[in-house]
Scaffold this motif. Structure first.
Motif, short mmCIF file in Angstrom:
data_model
loop_
_atom_site.label_atom_id
_atom_site.label_comp_id
_atom_site.label_asym_id
_atom_site.label_seq_id
_atom_site.Cartn_x
_atom_site.Cartn_y
_atom_site.Cartn_z
N ALA A 1 0.85 -1.20 0.00
CA ALA A 1 0.00 0.00 0.00
C ALA A 1 0.88 1.25 0.00
CB ALA A 1 -0.92 0.00 1.22
N GLY A 2 0.28 2.36 -0.38
CA GLY A 2 1.02 3.62 -0.43
C GLY A 2 0.63 4.61 0.64
N ALA A 3 -0.53 4.40 1.28
CA ALA A 3 -1.00 5.31 2.33
C ALA A 3 -2.09 4.61 3.12
CB ALA A 3 -1.54 6.61 1.72
N VAL A 4 -2.39 5.19 4.28
CA VAL A 4 -3.44 4.66 5.15
C VAL A 4 -4.42 5.79 5.46
CG1 VAL A 4 -3.94 3.67 7.42
CG2 VAL A 4 -1.89 2.95 6.18
N LEU A 5 -5.70 5.49 5.36
CA LEU A 5 -6.76 6.39 5.80
C LEU A 5 -7.41 5.73 7.00
CD1 LEU A 5 -8.54 8.96 5.01
CD2 LEU A 5 -10.13 7.27 4.13
N VAL A 6 -7.42 6.41 8.13
CA VAL A 6 -7.88 5.77 9.36
C VAL A 6 -8.74 6.74 10.15
CG1 VAL A 6 -5.80 6.41 10.62
CG2 VAL A 6 -7.13 4.47 11.40
N GLY A 7 -9.76 6.21 10.79
CA GLY A 7 -10.59 7.03 11.66
C GLY A 7 -9.82 7.49 12.89
N ARG A 8 -10.24 8.59 13.42
CA ARG A 8 -9.55 9.17 14.57
C ARG A 8 -9.52 8.23 15.76
NH1 ARG A 8 -9.09 15.00 16.40
NH2 ARG A 8 -7.98 14.75 18.37
N TRP B 1 0.16 4.31 15.29
CA TRP B 1 1.20 3.35 14.93
C TRP B 1 2.59 3.94 15.12
CZ3 TRP B 1 -3.42 3.61 12.32
CH2 TRP B 1 -4.20 2.46 12.37
N GLY B 2 2.73 4.77 16.13
CA GLY B 2 4.03 5.38 16.42
C GLY B 2 4.43 6.46 15.44
N GLY B 3 3.50 6.94 14.65
CA GLY B 3 3.79 8.05 13.73
C GLY B 3 3.81 7.67 12.28
N ASP B 4 3.82 6.40 11.99
CA ASP B 4 3.69 5.94 10.60
C ASP B 4 3.18 4.51 10.63
OD1 ASP B 4 5.97 3.88 10.12
OD2 ASP B 4 7.02 5.57 11.02
N HIS B 5 2.62 4.09 9.56
CA HIS B 5 2.06 2.74 9.46
C HIS B 5 3.00 1.94 8.57
CE1 HIS B 5 -0.83 -0.48 8.75
NE2 HIS B 5 -1.62 0.05 9.67
N GLY B 6 4.07 1.43 9.16
CA GLY B 6 5.07 0.71 8.37
C GLY B 6 5.75 1.61 7.36
N GLY B 7 5.94 2.88 7.71
CA GLY B 7 6.57 3.84 6.80
C GLY B 7 5.60 4.59 5.92
N LEU B 8 4.31 4.27 6.02
CA LEU B 8 3.31 4.92 5.17
C LEU B 8 2.73 6.16 5.83
CD1 LEU B 8 1.26 1.78 4.05
CD2 LEU B 8 3.18 2.88 2.88
N PRO B 9 2.39 7.15 5.02
CA PRO B 9 1.70 8.31 5.58
C PRO B 9 0.29 7.92 6.02
CG PRO B 9 1.79 8.48 3.19
CD PRO B 9 2.60 7.27 3.58
N ILE B 10 -0.17 8.56 7.08
CA ILE B 10 -1.49 8.28 7.66
C ILE B 10 -2.35 9.54 7.54
CG2 ILE B 10 -2.72 7.68 9.78
CD1 ILE B 10 -0.07 6.34 10.72
N ALA C 1 0.33 13.64 17.64
CA ALA C 1 0.10 13.68 16.20
C ALA C 1 0.44 15.05 15.63
CB ALA C 1 -1.35 13.32 15.90
N ARG C 2 0.25 16.09 16.41
CA ARG C 2 0.49 17.46 15.93
C ARG C 2 1.98 17.76 15.79
NH1 ARG C 2 -1.87 21.09 19.96
NH2 ARG C 2 -3.68 19.83 19.48
N TRP C 3 2.79 17.35 16.77
CA TRP C 3 4.20 17.76 16.77
C TRP C 3 5.18 16.61 16.59
CZ3 TRP C 3 1.60 20.14 21.27
CH2 TRP C 3 1.11 21.40 20.96
N GLY C 4 4.80 15.41 16.97
CA GLY C 4 5.78 14.34 16.95
C GLY C 4 5.66 13.34 15.81
N TYR C 5 4.60 13.45 15.03
CA TYR C 5 4.36 12.46 13.98
C TYR C 5 4.21 13.16 12.62
CZ TYR C 5 3.25 9.20 17.82
OH TYR C 5 3.29 8.41 18.95
N PRO C 6 5.31 13.44 11.95
CA PRO C 6 5.22 14.19 10.70
C PRO C 6 4.49 13.47 9.56
CG PRO C 6 7.48 13.47 11.10
CD PRO C 6 6.70 13.13 12.32
N LEU C 7 4.36 12.16 9.62
CA LEU C 7 3.65 11.44 8.56
C LEU C 7 2.15 11.31 8.83
CD1 LEU C 7 6.13 8.57 7.58
CD2 LEU C 7 5.64 10.68 6.35
N VAL C 8 1.68 11.89 9.94
CA VAL C 8 0.26 11.86 10.26
C VAL C 8 -0.35 13.21 9.89
CG1 VAL C 8 -1.46 11.64 12.09
CG2 VAL C 8 0.59 10.20 12.11
N THR C 9 -1.39 13.15 9.05
CA THR C 9 -2.08 14.36 8.61
C THR C 9 -3.54 14.29 9.01
OG1 THR C 9 -0.62 14.56 6.70
CG2 THR C 9 -2.70 15.79 6.62
N TYR C 10 -3.99 15.25 9.81
CA TYR C 10 -5.41 15.36 10.14
C TYR C 10 -6.07 16.22 9.08
CZ TYR C 10 -5.56 12.96 14.59
OH TYR C 10 -5.57 11.99 15.55
#
Length: 190
Positions: free
Chosen positions: A58-65, A74-83, A95-104
């Motif tokens: 997969a290339g990305a993950v879409l997940v409910g809050r 998943w510690g800021g990424d889902h196996g290296g994938l953006p969330i 999620a705001r400051w420590g997880y750069p691959l997580v986008t709300y």
């Protein structure tokens, strides 16, 4: 071509978790036992290996809050994938400051899926979470549903498709039957 794919393990009576968000059984993992042991006995084989390959491709993950927060993103990424997390509220501090691959994404499920598909490129978007899957179906942005039907009746808990806006037609595109589960992949008819 990229597809958005909900991939969930589910009991025969339609539950994806018990009332306490565990996955059934004495150890709380009954619904995921089909995927093989979480020990050093080696990598999965057969259908479990096939599904793991699909998840890893997969290339990305879409997940409910709710799911994202239960899993600590998943510690800021889902196996290296953006969330991508559709939500009407701003993210918490991690999620705001420590997880750069997580986008709300605050402007709806359609926008969240568009951003996830753009990030995924020609790879699939893995969808996680019952509520988010229901909203994606409602908005017409969920392409496929893969259910790992587990031969157990949980009797109570969280249902995968509790609230849907209307009847939704699906087309079976693959069935793999194993002693641990029946794996059914559907395409959402539009």
């Amino acid at each position: 071509m990229s597809a958005s794919v909900l991939d969930m393990s589910m009991s025969l009576d339609g539950y994806i978790a018990d009332p306490n968000d565990f996955l059934g059984g004495d150890d709380g993992e009954r619904l995921h036992k089909w995927a093989g042991p979480e020990d050093e006995s080696g990598p999965p084989s057969g259908p479990a290996a096939q599904f793991q390959h699909e998840w890893n491709a997969a290339g990305a993950v879409l997940v409910g809050r709710r799911t994202a927060e239960l899993m600590d993103h998943w510690g800021g990424d889902h196996g290296g994938l953006p969330i991508f997390v559709p939500s009407h509220r701003p993210p918490g501090p991690a999620a705001r400051w420590g997880y750069p691959l997580v986008t709300y994404v605050t402007d709806g499920i359609e926008s969240a899926m568009a951003q996830a598909k753009a990030a995924a490129g020609d790879k699939d978007v893995q969808v996680r979470g019952a509520y988010t899957a229901q909203r994606a179906l409602e908005a017409g942005v969920l392409d496929e549903v893969q259910i790992h039907q587990i031969p157990v009746l949980l009797g109570d808990g969280r249902r995968l498709f509790d609230v849907l806006p209307s009847q939704i037609e699906l087309e079976i595109i693959r069935v793999i039957d194993t002693p641990e589960a029946t794996h059914i992949r559907y395409r959402v008819r539009r």
